[in-house]
Design a protein around this motif. Sequence first.
Motif, short mmCIF file in Angstrom:
data_model
loop_
_atom_site.label_atom_id
_atom_site.label_comp_id
_atom_site.label_asym_id
_atom_site.label_seq_id
_atom_site.Cartn_x
_atom_site.Cartn_y
_atom_site.Cartn_z
N LEU A 84 -47.00 32.26 -30.41
CA LEU A 84 -47.32 33.46 -31.20
C LEU A 84 -46.43 33.55 -32.44
N ASP A 85 -45.27 32.91 -32.37
CA ASP A 85 -44.35 32.87 -33.51
C ASP A 85 -44.82 31.91 -34.60
N THR A 86 -45.76 31.04 -34.24
CA THR A 86 -46.25 30.04 -35.18
C THR A 86 -47.54 30.55 -35.82
N PRO A 87 -47.50 30.96 -37.08
CA PRO A 87 -48.67 31.60 -37.69
C PRO A 87 -49.89 30.67 -37.70
N HIS A 88 -51.04 31.22 -37.35
CA HIS A 88 -52.33 30.54 -37.45
C HIS A 88 -53.34 31.63 -37.80
N GLU A 89 -54.04 31.46 -38.92
CA GLU A 89 -54.88 32.55 -39.42
C GLU A 89 -55.99 32.94 -38.45
N ARG A 90 -56.34 32.05 -37.52
CA ARG A 90 -57.43 32.40 -36.60
C ARG A 90 -56.94 32.73 -35.18
N LEU A 91 -55.63 32.81 -34.99
CA LEU A 91 -55.08 33.31 -33.73
C LEU A 91 -55.12 34.83 -33.81
N ARG A 92 -56.04 35.45 -33.04
CA ARG A 92 -56.36 36.86 -33.24
C ARG A 92 -56.04 37.76 -32.06
N ALA A 93 -55.58 37.21 -30.94
CA ALA A 93 -55.35 38.06 -29.77
C ALA A 93 -54.48 37.33 -28.75
N VAL A 94 -54.00 38.10 -27.78
CA VAL A 94 -53.37 37.55 -26.58
C VAL A 94 -54.40 37.66 -25.46
N GLY A 95 -54.68 36.53 -24.82
CA GLY A 95 -55.67 36.58 -23.75
C GLY A 95 -56.19 35.19 -23.43
N GLU A 96 -56.74 35.01 -22.34
CA GLU A 96 -57.25 36.00 -21.43
C GLU A 96 -56.20 36.28 -20.36
N VAL A 97 -55.85 37.52 -20.18
CA VAL A 97 -54.82 37.91 -19.23
C VAL A 97 -55.41 38.96 -18.28
N GLY A 98 -54.68 39.28 -17.20
CA GLY A 98 -55.18 40.34 -16.34
C GLY A 98 -54.78 40.20 -14.89
N LEU A 99 -55.51 40.93 -14.05
CA LEU A 99 -55.28 40.96 -12.61
C LEU A 99 -56.59 40.66 -11.90
N ASP A 100 -56.49 39.87 -10.83
CA ASP A 100 -57.69 39.49 -10.07
C ASP A 100 -57.36 39.56 -8.59
N ALA A 101 -58.00 40.50 -7.89
CA ALA A 101 -57.70 40.72 -6.48
C ALA A 101 -58.18 39.57 -5.60
N THR A 102 -58.98 38.66 -6.14
CA THR A 102 -59.46 37.53 -5.35
C THR A 102 -58.57 36.30 -5.51
N CYS A 103 -57.54 36.42 -6.35
CA CYS A 103 -56.61 35.30 -6.56
C CYS A 103 -55.28 35.57 -5.86
N ASP A 104 -54.52 34.51 -5.60
CA ASP A 104 -53.24 34.61 -4.90
C ASP A 104 -52.13 35.13 -5.82
N ASN A 105 -50.93 35.24 -5.23
CA ASN A 105 -49.71 35.55 -5.98
C ASN A 105 -49.81 36.83 -6.80
N SER A 106 -50.13 37.93 -6.13
CA SER A 106 -50.35 39.18 -6.85
C SER A 106 -49.09 39.64 -7.59
N GLU A 107 -47.91 39.35 -7.03
CA GLU A 107 -46.68 39.76 -7.72
C GLU A 107 -46.47 38.98 -9.01
N LEU A 108 -46.71 37.66 -8.96
CA LEU A 108 -46.61 36.85 -10.17
C LEU A 108 -47.69 37.26 -11.17
N GLN A 109 -48.89 37.53 -10.68
CA GLN A 109 -49.96 38.02 -11.57
C GLN A 109 -49.50 39.25 -12.33
N ARG A 110 -48.95 40.19 -11.58
CA ARG A 110 -48.54 41.46 -12.17
C ARG A 110 -47.43 41.25 -13.22
N GLU A 111 -46.46 40.41 -12.88
CA GLU A 111 -45.35 40.18 -13.81
C GLU A 111 -45.84 39.50 -15.09
N LEU A 112 -46.69 38.49 -14.92
CA LEU A 112 -47.22 37.80 -16.09
C LEU A 112 -48.07 38.74 -16.95
N PHE A 113 -48.86 39.57 -16.29
CA PHE A 113 -49.72 40.52 -17.02
C PHE A 113 -48.88 41.49 -17.84
#
Length: 265
Positions: A84-113
């Motif tokens: 994100l520190d490296t400018p790119h004119e077409r880098l427009r968002a952070v993503g895809e991020v989030g939480l998924d109850a069907t995936c493992d490691n809910s604590e790591l998911q939450r921290e990363l999110f």
Amino acid sequence: MNTLYDTHCHIDFQAFDEDREQVLEAAAEAGVERFMVPGVSAEQWPRLQQLVNQFASWRFALGLHPWFIQQHNLNHLQELEQALDTPHERLRAVGEVGLDATCDNSELQRELFIEQLKLAKNYRLPVIIHHRKTLETTHPLVKQYGPEQGVIHAFSGSYEQAMKFVDCGYKLGVGGVITYTRAQKTRQAIAKVPLSALVLETDSPDMPICGHQGERNEPARIAKVLSVLAELRKVDKDSLSEALWKNSCELFNEAQPASNDHVSG
């Protein structure tokens, strides 16, 4: 022809390696002028950026998707910040991020999110949020840590859930779900929320529209999503597509004129 922006598609995935240019040409014929291609893992980011440099119509985001939680670790947050520190004119968002109850490691998911929400806020970038059975747990984290703008990808909740995010200034990604008449709750919600809160997406190669179950989804099929949305909201497609284009450009802080740049860059 309507000018359309597919605000969420994974056309960098291997599913398109054999015919990517033909898929993009078909999308252009359907009126799709721009594509937002989200990142999903640190391993994928370099290839994504290589492809972005080939196609002028692509915009991209970088993020750690919960589906790939087994590939992620906290060190990847440092890599994300460096990117994100490296400018790119077409880098427009952070993503895809989030939480998924069907995936493992809910604590790591939450921290990363949470940490990715903070990065998006620090860099004043919108965030692209994945959710699965987690809308209620996602909302308070967005409210506490998130940037001022973002999109709830593949929104599939109620009107009340929708408005919680709209009230935070977020948009709702509208895709193939609304083409299924059985998706009454989501169809009713999308018909009622403010038009300014909506953007179109396909999630290609996933989330096929009704009638194409089991097939690879493609950006060209966003035209069908537009038609169904126009029916649900009882408006004409031309004015609807114009509003959705404006919404999409606002979401990703872009100039609005259609680019006509769907060919290789």
